[in-house]
Design a protein around this motif. Structure first.
Motif, PDB file in Angstrom:
ATOM      1  N   GLY A 142       0.831  -1.190   0.000  1.00  0.00           N
ATOM      2  CA  GLY A 142       0.000   0.000   0.000  1.00  0.00           C
ATOM      3  C   GLY A 142       0.868   1.244   0.000  1.00  0.00           C
ATOM      4  O   GLY A 142       2.066   1.176   0.260  1.00  0.00           O
ATOM      5  N   THR A 145      -7.827  -2.941  -4.636  1.00  0.00           N
ATOM      6  CA  THR A 145      -6.917  -1.784  -4.668  1.00  0.00           C
ATOM      7  C   THR A 145      -6.656  -1.327  -6.105  1.00  0.00           C
ATOM      8  O   THR A 145      -6.891  -2.076  -7.058  1.00  0.00           O
ATOM      9  N   THR A 198      -0.398  -3.265   6.018  1.00  0.00           N
ATOM     10  CA  THR A 198      -1.858  -3.398   5.985  1.00  0.00           C
ATOM     11  C   THR A 198      -2.377  -4.268   7.142  1.00  0.00           C
ATOM     12  O   THR A 198      -3.375  -3.925   7.785  1.00  0.00           O
ATOM     13  N   TYR A 215     -11.831   2.964   8.410  1.00  0.00           N
ATOM     14  CA  TYR A 215     -10.645   2.582   7.627  1.00  0.00           C
ATOM     15  C   TYR A 215     -10.389   1.083   7.809  1.00  0.00           C
ATOM     16  O   TYR A 215     -10.207   0.339   6.840  1.00  0.00           O
ATOM     17  N   LEU A 232      -5.191  11.355   2.868  1.00  0.00           N
ATOM     18  CA  LEU A 232      -4.865  10.206   3.724  1.00  0.00           C
ATOM     19  C   LEU A 232      -5.304  10.513   5.155  1.00  0.00           C
ATOM     20  O   LEU A 232      -5.902   9.675   5.837  1.00  0.00           O
ATOM     21  N   SER A 237      -8.192   9.080   1.075  1.00  0.00           N
ATOM     22  CA  SER A 237      -7.328   8.105   0.412  1.00  0.00           C
ATOM     23  C   SER A 237      -7.068   6.946   1.377  1.00  0.00           C
ATOM     24  O   SER A 237      -6.418   7.128   2.401  1.00  0.00           O
ATOM     25  N   MET A 258      -5.109   4.108   1.811  1.00  0.00           N
ATOM     26  CA  MET A 258      -3.940   3.353   1.341  1.00  0.00           C
ATOM     27  C   MET A 258      -3.952   1.959   1.962  1.00  0.00           C
ATOM     28  O   MET A 258      -4.141   1.816   3.169  1.00  0.00           O
ATOM     29  N   CYS A 294      -4.003   2.317  -3.287  1.00  0.00           N
ATOM     30  CA  CYS A 294      -5.033   2.559  -2.282  1.00  0.00           C
ATOM     31  C   CYS A 294      -6.299   1.800  -2.663  1.00  0.00           C
ATOM     32  O   CYS A 294      -6.392   1.264  -3.778  1.00  0.00           O
TER      33      CYS A 294
END
Ligand code: TUI
Length: 324
Positions: free
Chosen positions: A143, A219, A193, A207, A262, A275, A277, A232
């Motif tokens: 990511g 992604t 991740t 998230y 982000l 975003s 990620m 992302c």
């Protein structure tokens, strides 16, 4: 126990690093990982020195174990942050998203273990010659900011290029991934991740849930037109960014469009216009558990896999010995 040259170099129990993720890799996650026997890494992201200094103080207050600080080299005050880390003698310094050659000598002089992220065997070779302690070979499955070669191809080529320990990153979220990385010659792994979805990670629950709900095709990569590809989750933000790129938006327009996104996702839980990620392993993450549990599970599963492979290898050797 899974002792490797990496556990020896870093004085840690398990050969597992937590990727230094911007906004997510804060002292809470760092100390949970380090206290659990891995190496927690503070993600400086685009933060200023005052924030990093405060976080390092919190880390030292909450663990006596080794930890690291990651400085992405596009941070406007990267020089200052690295000088601070060396002055503070943080145990481990990692860098990413650029060539860290100018920092190798100062890190050696300060006695700080220096482990840059590389996305090519050529950079790994140059940095070994310059005197780094180890390298992280990060594939494009990761990511965030990524290189262009997949881990399965990059890792063994970096392993062949250097004799220092190589840490695999990108595409690893469980013990099977750790075992596979060891098979390709790595001395350990870095996971990002997987550690987002832990109870200690301060990422907004939206998230974490977005990652838990994702599959292997969730992604996408944006920013390639700027020369800064970022992986992302595919959401309205990422699609809009892609559309802007397709229409030939200028660098300034894209930077303006992307700035703060982000943070919006991690801190405010805006997983639609923020975003998110995450790596391609998002589809392997099914739950939110303590970081120490991630470490225990990963190592136990790797040991199981390696045991199974050992049985296969023994059977093959036996057959050979009996001339079959
Ligand atoms: O650094 C990363 N991943 C990151 S940093 C980050 S922070 C961010 N915040 C807001 C918007 C965008 C980003 C998010 N993700 N990974 C390490 C990494 N380094 N991946 C690839 C590389 C790399 C690429 C080229 C390292 C060295 C390199 O060398 C270029 C050269 O000069 O030879």
């Amino acid at each position: 126990m899974l002792k490797t040259p990496l556990t020896e170099l870093l004085h840690i129990d398990y050969p597992i690093l937590q990727g230094g993720m911007a906004w997510v890799g804060t002292w809470e996650l760092v100390t949970a990982v380090s206290n659990g026997g891995g190496l927690g890494i503070l993600g400086a992201g685009s933060a200023p020195l005052s924030w990093v200094a405060d976080q390092v103080a919190q880390i030292r207050a909450h663990t006596n174990r080794p930890f690291g600080v990651n400085v992405p080299l596009f941070n406007a005050v990267a020089d200052e942050l690295i000088a601070f880390c060396l002055k503070e003698r943080v145990p481990v310094l990692t860098t990413g998203a650029g060539n860290p050659a100018p920092y190798v000598e100062p890190a050696r002089a300060a006695g700080v273990t220096f482990i840059p992220v590389v996305a090519s065997a050529q950079l790994a070779r140059r940095l070994e010659r310059a005197g780094v302690d180890a390298v992280i070979a990060e594939g494009q499955e990761s990511g965030g900011h990524i290189g262009s070669v997949a881990t399965m191809a990059l890792l063994p080529q970096v392993v062949d290029a250097v004799s220092i320990p190589v840490i695999a990153a990108g595409g690893i979220a469980d013990g099977r991934g750790l075992a596979a990385a060891l098979a390709l010659g790595a001395a350990g792994v870095q996971m990002g991740t997987r550690f987002v979805c832990t109870t200690e990670s301060i990422a907004h629950d939206n998230y974490k849930q977005a990652i838990v709900k994702a599959n292997e095709r969730s992604t996408m990569v944006t920013g390639a037109s700027l020369g800064h590809p970022v992986r992302c989750l595919r959401n309205p933000m990422a699609r809009d960014y892609e559309e802007l790129e397709r229409r030939g938006a200028t660098e300034q327009e894209l930077v303006e469009f992307g700035t703060g996104r982000l943070r919006d996702a991690v801190m405010l839980g805006d997983v639609t216009h923020g975003s998110v990620m995450a790596g391609q392993v998002a589809g392997l993450v099914h739950d939110i558990v303590p970081a120490a549990e991630v470490l225990r599970r990963t190592v136990a599963e790797a040991e199981q896999v390696l045991g199974r492979l050992g049985v296969l290898a023994n059977a093959a050797l036996c057959e050979q010995a009996h001339g079959r």
